[in-house]
Design an enzyme around this catalytic site. Structure first.
Site, mmCIF file in Angstrom:
data_model
loop_
_atom_site.group_PDB
_atom_site.id
_atom_site.type_symbol
_atom_site.label_atom_id
_atom_site.label_comp_id
_atom_site.label_asym_id
_atom_site.label_seq_id
_atom_site.Cartn_x
_atom_site.Cartn_y
_atom_site.Cartn_z
ATOM 1 N N ARG A 55 0.815 -1.226 0.000
ATOM 2 C CA ARG A 55 0.000 0.000 0.000
ATOM 3 C C ARG A 55 0.840 1.263 0.000
ATOM 4 N NH1 ARG A 55 -5.192 -1.210 3.867
ATOM 5 N NH2 ARG A 55 -6.080 -2.825 2.557
ATOM 6 N N ASP A 163 -15.065 10.315 7.872
ATOM 7 C CA ASP A 163 -14.027 9.288 7.755
ATOM 8 C C ASP A 163 -12.683 9.962 7.992
ATOM 9 O OD1 ASP A 163 -14.130 6.259 6.307
ATOM 10 O OD2 ASP A 163 -12.147 7.201 6.396
HETATM 11 C C1 LIG Z 1 -14.009 -1.092 5.989
HETATM 12 S S1 LIG Z 1 -14.472 0.609 5.906
HETATM 13 C C2 LIG Z 1 -16.180 0.527 6.454
HETATM 14 C C3 LIG Z 1 -17.095 1.378 5.597
HETATM 15 C C4 LIG Z 1 -18.583 1.274 5.968
HETATM 16 N N1 LIG Z 1 -18.807 1.719 7.311
HETATM 17 C C5 LIG Z 1 -19.089 -0.126 5.754
HETATM 18 O O1 LIG Z 1 -19.296 -0.869 6.719
HETATM 19 O O2 LIG Z 1 -19.281 -0.528 4.605
HETATM 20 C C6 LIG Z 1 -13.654 1.275 7.380
HETATM 21 C C7 LIG Z 1 -13.506 2.800 7.299
HETATM 22 O O3 LIG Z 1 -13.094 3.257 8.605
HETATM 23 C C8 LIG Z 1 -12.211 4.348 8.416
HETATM 24 N N2 LIG Z 1 -11.397 4.550 9.630
HETATM 25 C C9 LIG Z 1 -10.384 3.784 10.104
HETATM 26 N N3 LIG Z 1 -9.842 4.323 11.214
HETATM 27 C C10 LIG Z 1 -10.539 5.464 11.464
HETATM 28 C C11 LIG Z 1 -10.453 6.474 12.464
HETATM 29 N N4 LIG Z 1 -9.538 6.438 13.441
HETATM 30 N N5 LIG Z 1 -11.334 7.499 12.414
HETATM 31 C C12 LIG Z 1 -12.262 7.565 11.428
HETATM 32 N N6 LIG Z 1 -12.391 6.647 10.445
HETATM 33 C C13 LIG Z 1 -11.539 5.608 10.451
HETATM 34 C C14 LIG Z 1 -11.395 3.936 7.200
HETATM 35 O O4 LIG Z 1 -10.783 5.044 6.569
HETATM 36 C C15 LIG Z 1 -12.436 3.232 6.328
HETATM 37 O O5 LIG Z 1 -12.966 4.078 5.337
#
Ligand SMILES: C[S@@+](CC[C@H](N)C(=O)[O-])C[C@H]1O[C@@H](n2cnc3c(N)ncnc32)[C@H](O)[C@@H]1O
Length: 298
Positions: A55, A163
């Site tokens: 990545r 996000d």
């Molecule tokens: C796997 S995606 C889930 C998307 C959606 N909620 C779903 O279930 O389809 C996880 C998301 O969490 C975000 N994320 C990870 N750590 C985070 C943080 N500390 N604060 C805010 N967002 C975060 C990532 O950038 C990513 O877009």
């Protein structure tokens, strides 16, 4: 294709792999694991080295840096600036329309109807999609919300979608998706909520402005202070906490409880749960938690 395109340079400099670029060494991997845990709460296990290397390879190319040593020095020297690039590169953003559809069914069948009843004086309704990735989740919430709001009565109904990753927020704000990602959206919703792309946008669909206007997109790190006051009627935080350690998850759930209205709901991802007794919640459906109380002092 000339066979020389596959020629591996056996004399590549130490630390480099002629076919795949620079190699992530032990010290640099440890440094990156530490930085991402400290700043985003994301725990990368020792088995994630290949994933991290893969990545970050693009980021090194973008910055014109020859090695992970030089990249880590850049992260150290540039402070918060490169943190954004590092975090954007390392987040997992997998999502889809109507993923874990039972949450959207519950939203339409009782979460929104209860909020409409509870808030009939204020006529204010708030939903938060925390960790919204490229926007599919909040747009699904907006489609359902627009179907549930009573016609003829003005409601101050809004969805906040946040996000940590600024790139996914940019994508989400555009609201344009390849048509083949919309297979889980019903025909009726496709017709009502999307515009079909033509010309340069053929094969794509754009969310209709009257659905999109329900959502405010913001970059927000869940580990930092939150500027919102609440209360929220529903919070979606699905498939985000899996990347955090247990103390961070528990702290987050307690903070969500503080921002939810009594009787409000928290929806988690399929592999996530709340330990009984950690916060004022009762499990009422598959990964659906209801905050104690009903907004009338109960
Ligand atoms: C796997 S995606 C889930 C998307 C959606 N909620 C779903 O279930 O389809 C996880 C998301 O969490 C975000 N994320 C990870 N750590 C985070 C943080 N500390 N604060 C805010 N967002 C975060 C990532 O950038 C990513 O877009």
């Amino acid at each position: 294709m000339p066979t020389s395109a596959f020629h591996a340079d056996v004399h590549a400099p130490a630390g480099d792999n002629a076919q795949f670029g620079p190699v992530l060494g032990d010290a640099e991997f440890e440094f990156i694991r530490h930085v991402i845990a400290e700043n985003a709460g994301i725990i990368l296990g020792p088995n994630k080295r290949q994933l991290v290397q893969g990545r970050l390879a693009r980021r090194l190319r973008e910055l014109g840096l020859p090695s992970y040593e030089s990249y880590c020095a850049h992260v150290r020297d540039s402070g918060p600036e490169e943190l954004v690039g590092l975090i954007n590169a390392l987040t997992t953003n997998v999502t889809s329309f109507f993923r874990e559809n039972h949450h959207f069914e519950a939203l339409s069948s009782y979460m929104i109807p209860e909020a409409l009843k509870r808030n009939q004086t204020s006529r204010r309704l708030r939903i938060w999609s925390a960790g919204c990735s490229t926007g599919e989740e909040p747009y699904c919430i907006a489609m359902v919300l627009s179907e549930c709001l009573p016609s003829g009565i003005r409601w101050d109904a809004k969805i906040l979608a946040t996000d940590i990753d600024s790139e996914v927020i940019n994508t989400a704000q555009q609201g344009i998706y390849p048509s083949d990602r919309l297979s889980a959206v019903t025909e009726a919703r496709l017709r009502r909520c999307f515009r079909k792309g033509v010309g340069a946008h053929s094969g794509q669909a754009m969310i209709q402005p009257d659905v999109a206007r329900l959502i405010t997109f913001r970059t927000l790190n869940l580990q930092h202070n939150w500027p919102m006051q609440g209360p929220f009627d529903v919070i979606f935080c699905r498939n985000v906490m899996i990347y955090f350690d247990q103390p961070t998850r528990e702290k987050l759930v307690t903070r969500f409880a503080g921002l939810l209205a009594p009787g409000g709901y928290l929806c988690l991802g399929h592999s996530e749960s709340i330990h009984a007794g950690t916060a004022p919640f009762r499990l009422v459906g598959k990964t659906i938690y209801r905050k104690h109380g009903d907004g009338n002092g109960a």
